[in-house]
Design a protein around this motif. Structure first.
Motif, mmCIF file in Angstrom:
data_model
loop_
_atom_site.group_PDB
_atom_site.id
_atom_site.type_symbol
_atom_site.label_atom_id
_atom_site.label_comp_id
_atom_site.label_asym_id
_atom_site.label_seq_id
_atom_site.Cartn_x
_atom_site.Cartn_y
_atom_site.Cartn_z
ATOM 1 N N ARG A 1 -20.114 11.374 46.630
ATOM 2 C CA ARG A 1 -20.643 11.136 47.971
ATOM 3 C C ARG A 1 -21.972 11.851 48.168
ATOM 4 O O ARG A 1 -22.946 11.261 48.660
ATOM 5 C CB ARG A 1 -19.629 11.611 49.021
ATOM 6 C CG ARG A 1 -20.134 11.507 50.459
ATOM 7 C CD ARG A 1 -19.121 12.063 51.441
ATOM 8 N NE ARG A 1 -18.716 13.422 51.126
ATOM 9 C CZ ARG A 1 -19.442 14.504 51.411
ATOM 10 N NH1 ARG A 1 -20.628 14.377 52.021
ATOM 11 N NH2 ARG A 1 -18.993 15.711 51.104
ATOM 12 N N ARG A 2 -22.040 13.111 47.769
ATOM 13 C CA ARG A 2 -23.290 13.858 47.923
ATOM 14 C C ARG A 2 -24.402 13.251 47.072
ATOM 15 O O ARG A 2 -25.554 13.157 47.511
ATOM 16 C CB ARG A 2 -23.079 15.319 47.522
ATOM 17 C CG ARG A 2 -22.307 16.144 48.528
ATOM 18 C CD ARG A 2 -22.477 17.618 48.203
ATOM 19 N NE ARG A 2 -21.748 18.479 49.133
ATOM 20 C CZ ARG A 2 -21.944 19.785 49.217
ATOM 21 N NH1 ARG A 2 -22.842 20.375 48.425
ATOM 22 N NH2 ARG A 2 -21.257 20.518 50.086
ATOM 23 N N ASP B 1 -25.593 10.068 48.705
ATOM 24 C CA ASP B 1 -26.378 10.383 49.906
ATOM 25 C C ASP B 1 -27.790 10.839 49.528
ATOM 26 O O ASP B 1 -28.777 10.455 50.166
ATOM 27 C CB ASP B 1 -25.686 11.480 50.723
ATOM 28 C CG ASP B 1 -24.433 10.980 51.440
ATOM 29 O OD1 ASP B 1 -24.247 9.746 51.513
ATOM 30 O OD2 ASP B 1 -23.665 11.831 51.928
ATOM 31 N N THR C 1 -31.326 8.970 50.378
ATOM 32 C CA THR C 1 -32.399 9.660 51.092
ATOM 33 C C THR C 1 -33.735 9.458 50.388
ATOM 34 O O THR C 1 -34.756 9.167 51.028
ATOM 35 C CB THR C 1 -32.089 11.166 51.212
ATOM 36 O OG1 THR C 1 -30.894 11.337 51.968
ATOM 37 C CG2 THR C 1 -33.229 11.900 51.898
ATOM 38 N N ARG D 1 -21.841 2.665 45.302
ATOM 39 C CA ARG D 1 -21.808 3.521 46.484
ATOM 40 C C ARG D 1 -23.165 3.502 47.198
ATOM 41 O O ARG D 1 -23.218 3.475 48.437
ATOM 42 C CB ARG D 1 -21.452 4.948 46.077
ATOM 43 C CG ARG D 1 -21.399 5.951 47.216
ATOM 44 C CD ARG D 1 -20.204 5.704 48.113
ATOM 45 N NE ARG D 1 -18.960 5.957 47.446
ATOM 46 C CZ ARG D 1 -18.296 7.111 47.498
ATOM 47 N NH1 ARG D 1 -18.799 8.127 48.197
ATOM 48 N NH2 ARG D 1 -17.142 7.256 46.879
#
Length: 283
Positions: A132-133, A136, A140, A174
């Motif tokens: 997930r990180r 993300d 970004t 993802r």
């Protein structure tokens, strides 16, 4: 059917000035260069970065070389810890800043991609949280990259969190953005993947942006000259031709810096000899 285009990684020329690297690669007949951002050749944190980038662009144009920008310098952000911080770290903004700088440099140099790797999963973090990180962080950076037409090409790397093509594809799902891509290292695939290298090429094909290439032995992460390992290269290169791969196929032999010109010469001679379609073989 297009021919393959061969490049060479600047991380294999760490004892040379970058203008000399580019001149040598052009003289040897390489099509491009995989440019690692670091303190040696092009420091993304230099005070006079715009001037340096303009100078590199001029040299690339002078020699007729294309470029792909790479961010795999192991100690650029932390002098003690390899590839730290990562997009999964608590200090992820520092990695995001580096990748954003790389995207802008890529746009100025005409590189269609920025290469990155995941780094190790932080101690105590679950794989789901790590994924997930990581997603993300990629998303970004894509906020800057997408408008500039720059793809982010993640490389599966031995001993890192994203170490296989399947894990890279999972990350891509993802992220959910067509500007997410894969940098496939042929040696890494042979080293760690359960599937054969050809199966890895086919699996990566829908997202394939860059290819890195060197010889390697299974289970041993050491970049070797062609013929010093176990990989059968003609079928791999033929598969890339059949897939219509148009990105660079870049030699990556970091440990050969003391003999870089000779290794680069031997490498391009080998690749020309075994590739089914290159400029030299179609003349």
């Amino acid at each position: 059917m297009p021919s393959l285009r061969f490049g060479y990684g600047t991380n294999g020329f760490t004892h040379h000035r970058l203008p000399d690297v580019l001149a040598i690669l052009a003289d040897l007949g390489y099509d491009g260069v995989a440019l690692t951002l670091d303190h040696v050749h092009l420091d993304p944190y230099a005070d006079d970065l715009p001037r340096r980038v303009a100078e590199v662009a001029r040299h690339l144009d002078q020699h007729g070389l294309t470029v792909t920008v790479e961010t795999g310098a192991p100690y650029l952000l932390d002098g003690w810890a390899k590839h730290e911080p990562t997009l999964m770290s608590d200090d992820a903004p520092r990695r995001i800043d580096l990748l954003t700088r790389a995207v802008r440099i890529a746009a100025d140099l005409g590189s269609p991609t920025v290469h990155l790797c995941s780094g190790r999963l932080p101690a105590g973090m679950s794989e789901s949280d790590g994924l997930r990180r990581l997603a993300d962080g990629v998303m970004t950076v894509l906020e800057t990259a997408r408008p500039l037409g720059i793809a982010l090409a993640v490389e599966p790397e031995p001993h890192m969190f994203v170490d296989t093509v399947d894990r890279c594809l999972e990350l891509g799902r993802r992220v959910g953005d067509d500007m997410f891509g894969i940098t496939l290292d042929v040696g890494h695939a042979h080293c760690v993947e359960e599937a054969p290298v050809l199966a890895c090429v086919r699996a990566a094909a829908p997202c394939l942006r860059n290819v890195q290439i060197e010889d390697m032995c299974r289970g041993v992460h050491k970049h070797l000259e062609f013929g010093a390992g176990e990989i059968d290269f003609p079928p791999v290169l033929a598969a890339l031709v059949d897939l219509g791969h148009t990105g660079l196929v870049s030699v990556e032999i970091q440990g050969g810096a003391l003999d870089a010109p000779d290794i680069a010469r031997r490498s391009i001679d080998f690749l020309r000899a075994v590739s089914p379609l290159t400029e030299s073989s179609t003349l």
